[in-house]
Design a protein around this motif. Structure first.
Motif, PDB file in Angstrom:
ATOM      1  N   ARG A 160       0.835  -1.203   0.000  1.00 46.79           N
ATOM      2  CA  ARG A 160       0.000   0.000   0.000  1.00 46.79           C
ATOM      3  C   ARG A 160       0.872   1.256   0.000  1.00 46.79           C
ATOM      4  O   ARG A 160       2.043   1.220   0.393  1.00 46.79           O
ATOM      5  N   TYR A 161       0.280   2.370  -0.442  1.00 46.93           N
ATOM      6  CA  TYR A 161       1.026   3.624  -0.520  1.00 46.93           C
ATOM      7  C   TYR A 161       1.589   4.031   0.837  1.00 46.93           C
ATOM      8  O   TYR A 161       2.711   4.555   0.925  1.00 46.93           O
ATOM      9  N   SER A 162       0.835   3.832   1.905  1.00 48.39           N
ATOM     10  CA  SER A 162       1.307   4.212   3.243  1.00 48.39           C
ATOM     11  C   SER A 162       2.603   3.480   3.589  1.00 48.39           C
ATOM     12  O   SER A 162       3.563   4.085   4.091  1.00 48.39           O
ATOM     13  N   LEU A 216       5.580   4.644   1.182  1.00 51.71           N
ATOM     14  CA  LEU A 216       6.181   5.914   1.594  1.00 51.71           C
ATOM     15  C   LEU A 216       7.162   5.699   2.746  1.00 51.71           C
ATOM     16  O   LEU A 216       8.246   6.290   2.769  1.00 51.71           O
ATOM     17  N   ASN A 217       6.787   4.857   3.683  1.00 53.11           N
ATOM     18  CA  ASN A 217       7.685   4.556   4.799  1.00 53.11           C
ATOM     19  C   ASN A 217       8.939   3.836   4.329  1.00 53.11           C
ATOM     20  O   ASN A 217      10.037   4.077   4.838  1.00 53.11           O
ATOM     21  N   TYR A 275       5.572  14.658  -1.589  1.00 55.41           N
ATOM     22  CA  TYR A 275       4.831  13.735  -2.435  1.00 55.41           C
ATOM     23  C   TYR A 275       3.425  14.273  -2.660  1.00 55.41           C
ATOM     24  O   TYR A 275       2.907  15.077  -1.890  1.00 55.41           O
ATOM     25  N   LEU A 302      -0.387  12.634  -3.598  1.00 51.89           N
ATOM     26  CA  LEU A 302      -1.191  11.435  -3.794  1.00 51.89           C
ATOM     27  C   LEU A 302      -2.599  11.815  -4.247  1.00 51.89           C
ATOM     28  O   LEU A 302      -3.290  12.561  -3.560  1.00 51.89           O
ATOM     29  N   ASN A 349      -4.377   9.141  -5.113  1.00 53.67           N
ATOM     30  CA  ASN A 349      -4.962   7.913  -4.567  1.00 53.67           C
ATOM     31  C   ASN A 349      -5.075   8.027  -3.048  1.00 53.67           C
ATOM     32  O   ASN A 349      -4.509   8.930  -2.440  1.00 53.67           O
ATOM     33  N   ASP A 350      -5.735   7.080  -2.444  1.00 52.99           N
ATOM     34  CA  ASP A 350      -5.792   6.992  -0.988  1.00 52.99           C
ATOM     35  C   ASP A 350      -4.558   6.245  -0.494  1.00 52.99           C
ATOM     36  O   ASP A 350      -4.007   5.396  -1.215  1.00 52.99           O
ATOM     37  N   THR A 351      -4.111   6.547   0.723  1.00 55.33           N
ATOM     38  CA  THR A 351      -2.911   5.887   1.256  1.00 55.33           C
ATOM     39  C   THR A 351      -3.105   4.380   1.433  1.00 55.33           C
ATOM     40  O   THR A 351      -2.128   3.629   1.531  1.00 55.33           O
ATOM     41  N   ASP A 352      -4.351   3.926   1.465  1.00 53.40           N
ATOM     42  CA  ASP A 352      -4.621   2.489   1.592  1.00 53.40           C
ATOM     43  C   ASP A 352      -4.664   1.778   0.244  1.00 53.40           C
ATOM     44  O   ASP A 352      -4.783   0.549   0.196  1.00 53.40           O
ATOM     45  N   ASN A 373       0.109  10.076  -9.259  1.00 52.85           N
ATOM     46  CA  ASN A 373       0.782  10.255  -7.974  1.00 52.85           C
ATOM     47  C   ASN A 373       2.251  10.582  -8.231  1.00 52.85           C
ATOM     48  O   ASN A 373       2.846  10.081  -9.195  1.00 52.85           O
TER      49      ASN A 373
END
Length: 270
Positions: A152-154, A157-158, A171, A173, A175-178, A227
């Motif tokens: 997932r994007y979250s 990113l980490n 950044y 986005l 999209n949603d972070t999920d 994104n």
């Protein structure tokens, strides 16, 4: 002991440079252009850096290096006695330190900067993304997807923060972070251009990993529903570090120094 001529041949080999054997003027900033003189210059210590600022020049003099390999040098003309930048490089010239620009082919070649970053970020290369340089197209970017197909994007990113050692990065986005990270393009080493985003959209790319995210680029990316993650110029430092390790294998008698020369930018907070 490795001489300058031999070193340049190795550098050309590992960067897949197409510069002709005796055509050094494209990359040579200071130093001898004649092969016979290059063979007389021994290289014991070299610095790899993004650009030539005060920090790098001081380190070069303090460490008594023989060669500075620089990634970004806007003026490719050989420094001479009437050069307007002579004062800036006065002590470098007086100490007979060579300055050589890393061939641009390193950015997009196999095993070069962008491929190194795909490996660090655990991205699987699916193809190349070409951009127009002058009259020709070059395969600068890499079309990729995460090895873990359900990241997932979250989490992505980490991972970028951890792998690239970034405490702060920009950044955008849409999209949603999920949401799951799907196909992306990785292209660093040059500031991302709007037409690259447009071409990425035509290829159904959802994420662009690049450099130079500003307000204008962010707005265009948003309108294209792409994104964007700015990998910052710290990513180039990581690439240079990998390049120094490759060069060390080829030239084990040369000591390589990685010098980070960040811009003096600070975040203001109250």
């Amino acid at each position: 002991m490795t001489n300058f001529f031999e070193f340049i041949q190795v550098l050309r080999e590992v960067t897949n440079s197409q510069i002709k054997t005796n055509d050094f003027d494209q990359c040579l900033i200071t130093g001898p252009s004649y092969v016979i003189k290059q063979k007389r210059r021994k290289i014991k210590k070299a610095i790899l850096t993004i650009d030539l600022n005060k920090t790098v020049l001081i380190e070069a003099l303090k460490s008594k290096v023989d060669l500075i390999l620089v990634y970004n040098f806007e003026n490719l003309e050989k420094i001479n006695l009437i050069d307007e930048n002579l004062e800036k490089y006065k002590h470098i010239i007086e100490n007979n330190i060579l300055i050589y620009k890393i061939p641009e082919s390193w950015t997009y070649s196999k095993g070069g900067l962008n491929e190194t970053l795909t490996e660090i970020l655990k991205l699987e290369i699916e193809g190349v993304f070409q951009i127009k340089i002058g009259k020709n197209f070059q395969p600068y970017g890499r079309i990729c997807s995460p090895f873990k197909s359900q990241i997932r994007y979250s989490l992505f990113l980490n991972m970028i923060s951890d792998k690239l050692g970034l405490k702060n990065f920009q950044y955008l986005l849409v999209n949603d972070t999920d949401d799951i990270v799907k196909k992306c393009i990785l292209l660093v080493g040059k500031k991302t251009q709007l037409n690259w985003l447009k071409r990425a959209k035509m290829k159904d790319i959802e994420l662009f990993l690049g450099n130079g995210l500003d307000y204008s680029l962010a707005r265009h990316a948003e309108s294209l529903e792409i994104n964007f993650i700015d990998l910052t110029y710290n990513s180039i430092f990581l690439g240079l570090s990998r390049l120094s390790k490759v060069l060390l294998l080829k030239c084990p008698d040369v000591e390589f120094i990685d010098v980070r020369s960040p811009l003096p930018l600070f975040f203001f907070s109250r």
